[in-house]
Design a protein around this motif. Sequence first.
Motif, PDB file in Angstrom:
ATOM      1  N   MET A   1      53.777 -35.439 -29.259  1.00 16.89           N
ATOM      2  CA  MET A   1      54.401 -34.665 -28.196  1.00 16.89           C
ATOM      3  C   MET A   1      55.875 -35.015 -28.060  1.00 16.89           C
ATOM      4  SD  MET A   1      53.273 -34.311 -24.313  1.00 16.89           S
ATOM      5  CE  MET A   1      54.388 -33.764 -23.068  1.00 16.89           C
ATOM      6  N   LEU A   2      56.173 -36.355 -28.112  1.00 16.31           N
ATOM      7  CA  LEU A   2      57.562 -36.783 -28.044  1.00 16.31           C
ATOM      8  C   LEU A   2      58.355 -36.218 -29.206  1.00 16.31           C
ATOM      9  CD1 LEU A   2      57.841 -40.490 -26.923  1.00 16.31           C
ATOM     10  CD2 LEU A   2      58.990 -38.491 -26.007  1.00 16.31           C
ATOM     11  N   GLU A   3      57.716 -36.252 -30.422  1.00 16.14           N
ATOM     12  CA  GLU A   3      58.411 -35.788 -31.624  1.00 16.14           C
ATOM     13  C   GLU A   3      58.809 -34.325 -31.451  1.00 16.14           C
ATOM     14  OE1 GLU A   3      55.533 -37.267 -31.726  1.00 16.14           O
ATOM     15  OE2 GLU A   3      55.824 -39.149 -32.775  1.00 16.14           O
ATOM     16  N   GLN A   4      57.852 -33.538 -30.927  1.00 20.68           N
ATOM     17  CA  GLN A   4      58.130 -32.113 -30.738  1.00 20.68           C
ATOM     18  C   GLN A   4      59.316 -31.916 -29.820  1.00 20.68           C
ATOM     19  OE1 GLN A   4      54.446 -30.703 -29.304  1.00 20.68           O
ATOM     20  NE2 GLN A   4      53.632 -30.239 -31.327  1.00 20.68           N
TER      21      GLN A   4
ATOM     22  N   ASN B   5      39.031 -35.987 -32.186  1.00 22.42           N
ATOM     23  CA  ASN B   5      40.419 -35.545 -32.257  1.00 22.42           C
ATOM     24  C   ASN B   5      41.110 -35.638 -30.904  1.00 22.42           C
ATOM     25  OD1 ASN B   5      38.903 -33.614 -31.135  1.00 22.42           O
ATOM     26  ND2 ASN B   5      39.478 -31.958 -32.534  1.00 22.42           N
ATOM     27  N   GLU B   6      40.357 -36.037 -29.895  1.00 18.06           N
ATOM     28  CA  GLU B   6      40.935 -36.281 -28.578  1.00 18.06           C
ATOM     29  C   GLU B   6      41.809 -37.530 -28.629  1.00 18.06           C
ATOM     30  OE1 GLU B   6      38.630 -36.368 -24.510  1.00 18.06           O
ATOM     31  OE2 GLU B   6      37.327 -35.895 -26.193  1.00 18.06           O
ATOM     32  N   ALA B   7      42.761 -37.628 -27.705  1.00 20.53           N
ATOM     33  CA  ALA B   7      43.553 -38.854 -27.647  1.00 20.53           C
ATOM     34  C   ALA B   7      42.716 -39.964 -27.028  1.00 20.53           C
ATOM     35  CB  ALA B   7      44.796 -38.618 -26.816  1.00 20.53           C
ATOM     36  N   SER B   8      42.999 -41.183 -27.436  1.00 19.83           N
ATOM     37  CA  SER B   8      42.263 -42.313 -26.880  1.00 19.83           C
ATOM     38  C   SER B   8      42.884 -42.721 -25.559  1.00 19.83           C
ATOM     39  CB  SER B   8      42.312 -43.496 -27.835  1.00 19.83           C
ATOM     40  OG  SER B   8      41.859 -43.112 -29.094  1.00 19.83           O
ATOM     41  N   ASN B   9      42.035 -43.200 -24.646  1.00 19.15           N
ATOM     42  CA  ASN B   9      42.562 -43.651 -23.356  1.00 19.15           C
ATOM     43  C   ASN B   9      42.478 -45.168 -23.275  1.00 19.15           C
ATOM     44  OD1 ASN B   9      39.842 -43.555 -23.422  1.00 19.15           O
ATOM     45  ND2 ASN B   9      39.576 -42.811 -21.342  1.00 19.15           N
ATOM     46  N   TYR B  10      43.285 -45.821 -24.115  1.00 19.27           N
ATOM     47  CA  TYR B  10      43.243 -47.288 -24.185  1.00 19.27           C
ATOM     48  C   TYR B  10      43.536 -47.929 -22.844  1.00 19.27           C
ATOM     49  CZ  TYR B  10      43.060 -47.092 -29.247  1.00 19.27           C
ATOM     50  OH  TYR B  10      42.670 -46.872 -30.527  1.00 19.27           O
ATOM     51  N   PHE B  85      33.421 -44.370 -20.605  1.00 21.03           N
ATOM     52  CA  PHE B  85      34.852 -44.342 -20.316  1.00 21.03           C
ATOM     53  C   PHE B  85      35.658 -43.871 -21.513  1.00 21.03           C
ATOM     54  CE2 PHE B  85      34.063 -48.297 -17.526  1.00 21.03           C
ATOM     55  CZ  PHE B  85      33.581 -47.503 -16.527  1.00 21.03           C
ATOM     56  N   ALA B  86      35.263 -44.330 -22.690  1.00 21.20           N
ATOM     57  CA  ALA B  86      36.147 -44.216 -23.850  1.00 21.20           C
ATOM     58  C   ALA B  86      36.174 -42.794 -24.389  1.00 21.20           C
ATOM     59  CB  ALA B  86      35.707 -45.174 -24.936  1.00 21.20           C
ATOM     60  N   GLU B  87      37.340 -42.438 -24.913  1.00 21.21           N
ATOM     61  CA  GLU B  87      37.481 -41.123 -25.537  1.00 21.21           C
ATOM     62  C   GLU B  87      38.121 -41.284 -26.906  1.00 21.21           C
ATOM     63  OE1 GLU B  87      39.920 -39.115 -22.792  1.00 21.21           O
ATOM     64  OE2 GLU B  87      38.332 -38.832 -21.320  1.00 21.21           O
ATOM     65  N   GLY B  88      37.943 -40.252 -27.726  1.00 31.48           N
ATOM     66  CA  GLY B  88      38.639 -40.201 -29.009  1.00 31.48           C
ATOM     67  C   GLY B  88      38.269 -41.351 -29.927  1.00 31.48           C
ATOM     68  N   LYS B  89      39.272 -41.844 -30.630  1.00 31.08           N
ATOM     69  CA  LYS B  89      39.075 -42.915 -31.613  1.00 31.08           C
ATOM     70  C   LYS B  89      38.443 -44.149 -30.992  1.00 31.08           C
ATOM     71  CE  LYS B  89      40.933 -42.381 -35.866  1.00 31.08           C
ATOM     72  NZ  LYS B  89      40.049 -41.219 -35.965  1.00 31.08           N
ATOM     73  N   LEU B  90      38.891 -44.446 -29.775  1.00 24.47           N
ATOM     74  CA  LEU B  90      38.396 -45.653 -29.127  1.00 24.47           C
ATOM     75  C   LEU B  90      36.873 -45.594 -28.984  1.00 24.47           C
ATOM     76  CD1 LEU B  90      39.047 -48.299 -27.737  1.00 24.47           C
ATOM     77  CD2 LEU B  90      39.408 -47.063 -25.628  1.00 24.47           C
ATOM     78  N   TYR B  91      36.366 -44.415 -28.603  1.00 24.55           N
ATOM     79  CA  TYR B  91      34.914 -44.245 -28.491  1.00 24.55           C
ATOM     80  C   TYR B  91      34.241 -44.577 -29.811  1.00 24.55           C
ATOM     81  CZ  TYR B  91      30.393 -42.008 -28.042  1.00 24.55           C
ATOM     82  OH  TYR B  91      29.048 -41.776 -28.034  1.00 24.55           O
ATOM     83  N   ASP B  92      34.824 -44.039 -30.877  1.00 29.89           N
ATOM     84  CA  ASP B  92      34.257 -44.251 -32.201  1.00 29.89           C
ATOM     85  C   ASP B  92      34.214 -45.741 -32.542  1.00 29.89           C
ATOM     86  OD1 ASP B  92      33.412 -43.470 -34.831  1.00 29.89           O
ATOM     87  OD2 ASP B  92      35.421 -44.068 -35.483  1.00 29.89           O
ATOM     88  N   TYR B  93      35.320 -46.446 -32.256  1.00 28.04           N
ATOM     89  CA  TYR B  93      35.369 -47.872 -32.576  1.00 28.04           C
ATOM     90  C   TYR B  93      34.323 -48.645 -31.786  1.00 28.04           C
ATOM     91  CZ  TYR B  93      39.848 -47.015 -34.850  1.00 28.04           C
ATOM     92  OH  TYR B  93      40.831 -46.562 -35.669  1.00 28.04           O
ATOM     93  N   ILE B  94      34.188 -48.300 -30.508  1.00 30.38           N
ATOM     94  CA  ILE B  94      33.227 -49.040 -29.688  1.00 30.38           C
ATOM     95  C   ILE B  94      31.806 -48.725 -30.134  1.00 30.38           C
ATOM     96  CG2 ILE B  94      32.399 -49.433 -27.352  1.00 30.38           C
ATOM     97  CD1 ILE B  94      35.128 -48.728 -26.312  1.00 30.38           C
TER      98      ILE B  94
END
Lengths: 90, 351
Positions: A1-4, B5-10, B85-94
């Motif tokens: 998003m920042l890159e865009q 493909n969702e963003a992770s909520n670290y 709680f976890a989404e995206g990649k983080l979910y996958d890792y957990i």
Amino acid sequence: MLEQFVMFVTSFAPLLQEGAASSPAIPPQAAAALAVGLAAFGAGYSQRGIGAAAVGAVAEDDSLFGRGLILTVLPETLVILALVTLFVAG
Amino acid sequence: MSASNEASNYEYVTTRAKSRRAALFDADDYRKLVRMGPGEIARFMEESEYEAEMNALGARYSGVDLIEYALNRNLAKHFNDLLRFAEGKLYDYIARYLRKFDAWNIKTVIRGVYADSERQEIEDDLIRAGELPPRTIDRLLEADSIEGIVERLDGTIYEDPLVAAYEDYEAAGVLVPLENAVDRAYYQLLLADVPAEPDRATRLYVEFLQAEIDFRNMRNALRLSRSGADIDPAEYYIPGGRLFSPTEIQGLVNNPDQLVERIRTSTYGDDLDRALDDLDAAGSLIEFELALERALLEYSGQLSNRYPLSVCPVLAYILAKEREVDNIRAIARGKEAGLTAEEIEEELVVQ
């Protein structure tokens, strides 16, 4: 998003410079407005992370609400400092 | 919750994990616990984090069983929260790591059905912390034959290996092939689809999973060579680790000294030096395994502080929680068996 966003800005800048040679492409007040907007954008972006962490902390322990709130609004100082440009340019 | 493909909520997940990690029992609490009887331990737990579980199960169980089931339930609740709680990649890792509870549950149900246990008994032994939805597990519990269990796992990652192993089971009548199949399905997915260019924290996490496999291989090899059983080690070998190759492990099992030497010179040598010395001196596998756990716990704690916005703090919490549950169980069981406080303290893994 920042890159865009950066791409958006860099593609606009030369266009703006092609404008009238006598006066600057972006008048001082518009530049100041841009500065405030960008600062607000940065503050919002950092608040996204801090806010998420703060909500997590409050969900675990209610007594952290005050501290979480303070930490979340700290980046707001960015916007306040950016407002200075308005007075300098204004 | 899980689309990758969702963003992770670290930020959110690590804060919650860190907060929970800080609330775990500390060394002081353990010192108190080892000096209590089973009844007092139960009372202590009722006034702590485990209150809800103790009350829910209190009507059906008592004494050490109550403590144990409450511990399992609480563990499951917390780990499910993390997945929620976890989404995206983080979910996958957990989820990768927590699938081991799925493997445990499937094995428990298979064993329970094999031994004709009551449904309630099996259900209480489950740790519902994995990725399988509760409905799938409920359906597993309704199965009255092992074939039924295999059928009900249709469409999960365990389907293919179990279907293949079921024939072996029918031919031989022992559970080993089925249990092996479940374990292998778990370990295979542990390292599947790791990102090609991971950032530093993710690479460390992958290394941790590899270490998990290495330690498992190490433990198996040491146990096999200690017991002197005539089993082909290659059958229990788990691929994906960095330490052994299957042919190598076969030679090493028959030669314990060389095996220890091999571990000492490996990348884990420094961390395990003391443990290996203990192993040499006392010949005690238990001490060695406890030292392994201690080394892991310490390492994950360091990672958690060094990489705050990664999967590491969550992992550190998962490991610490598992150790807490193991510790309390060890204390309760030790008290039941009449061990002294000093003897029990030696069994604990406290950070």
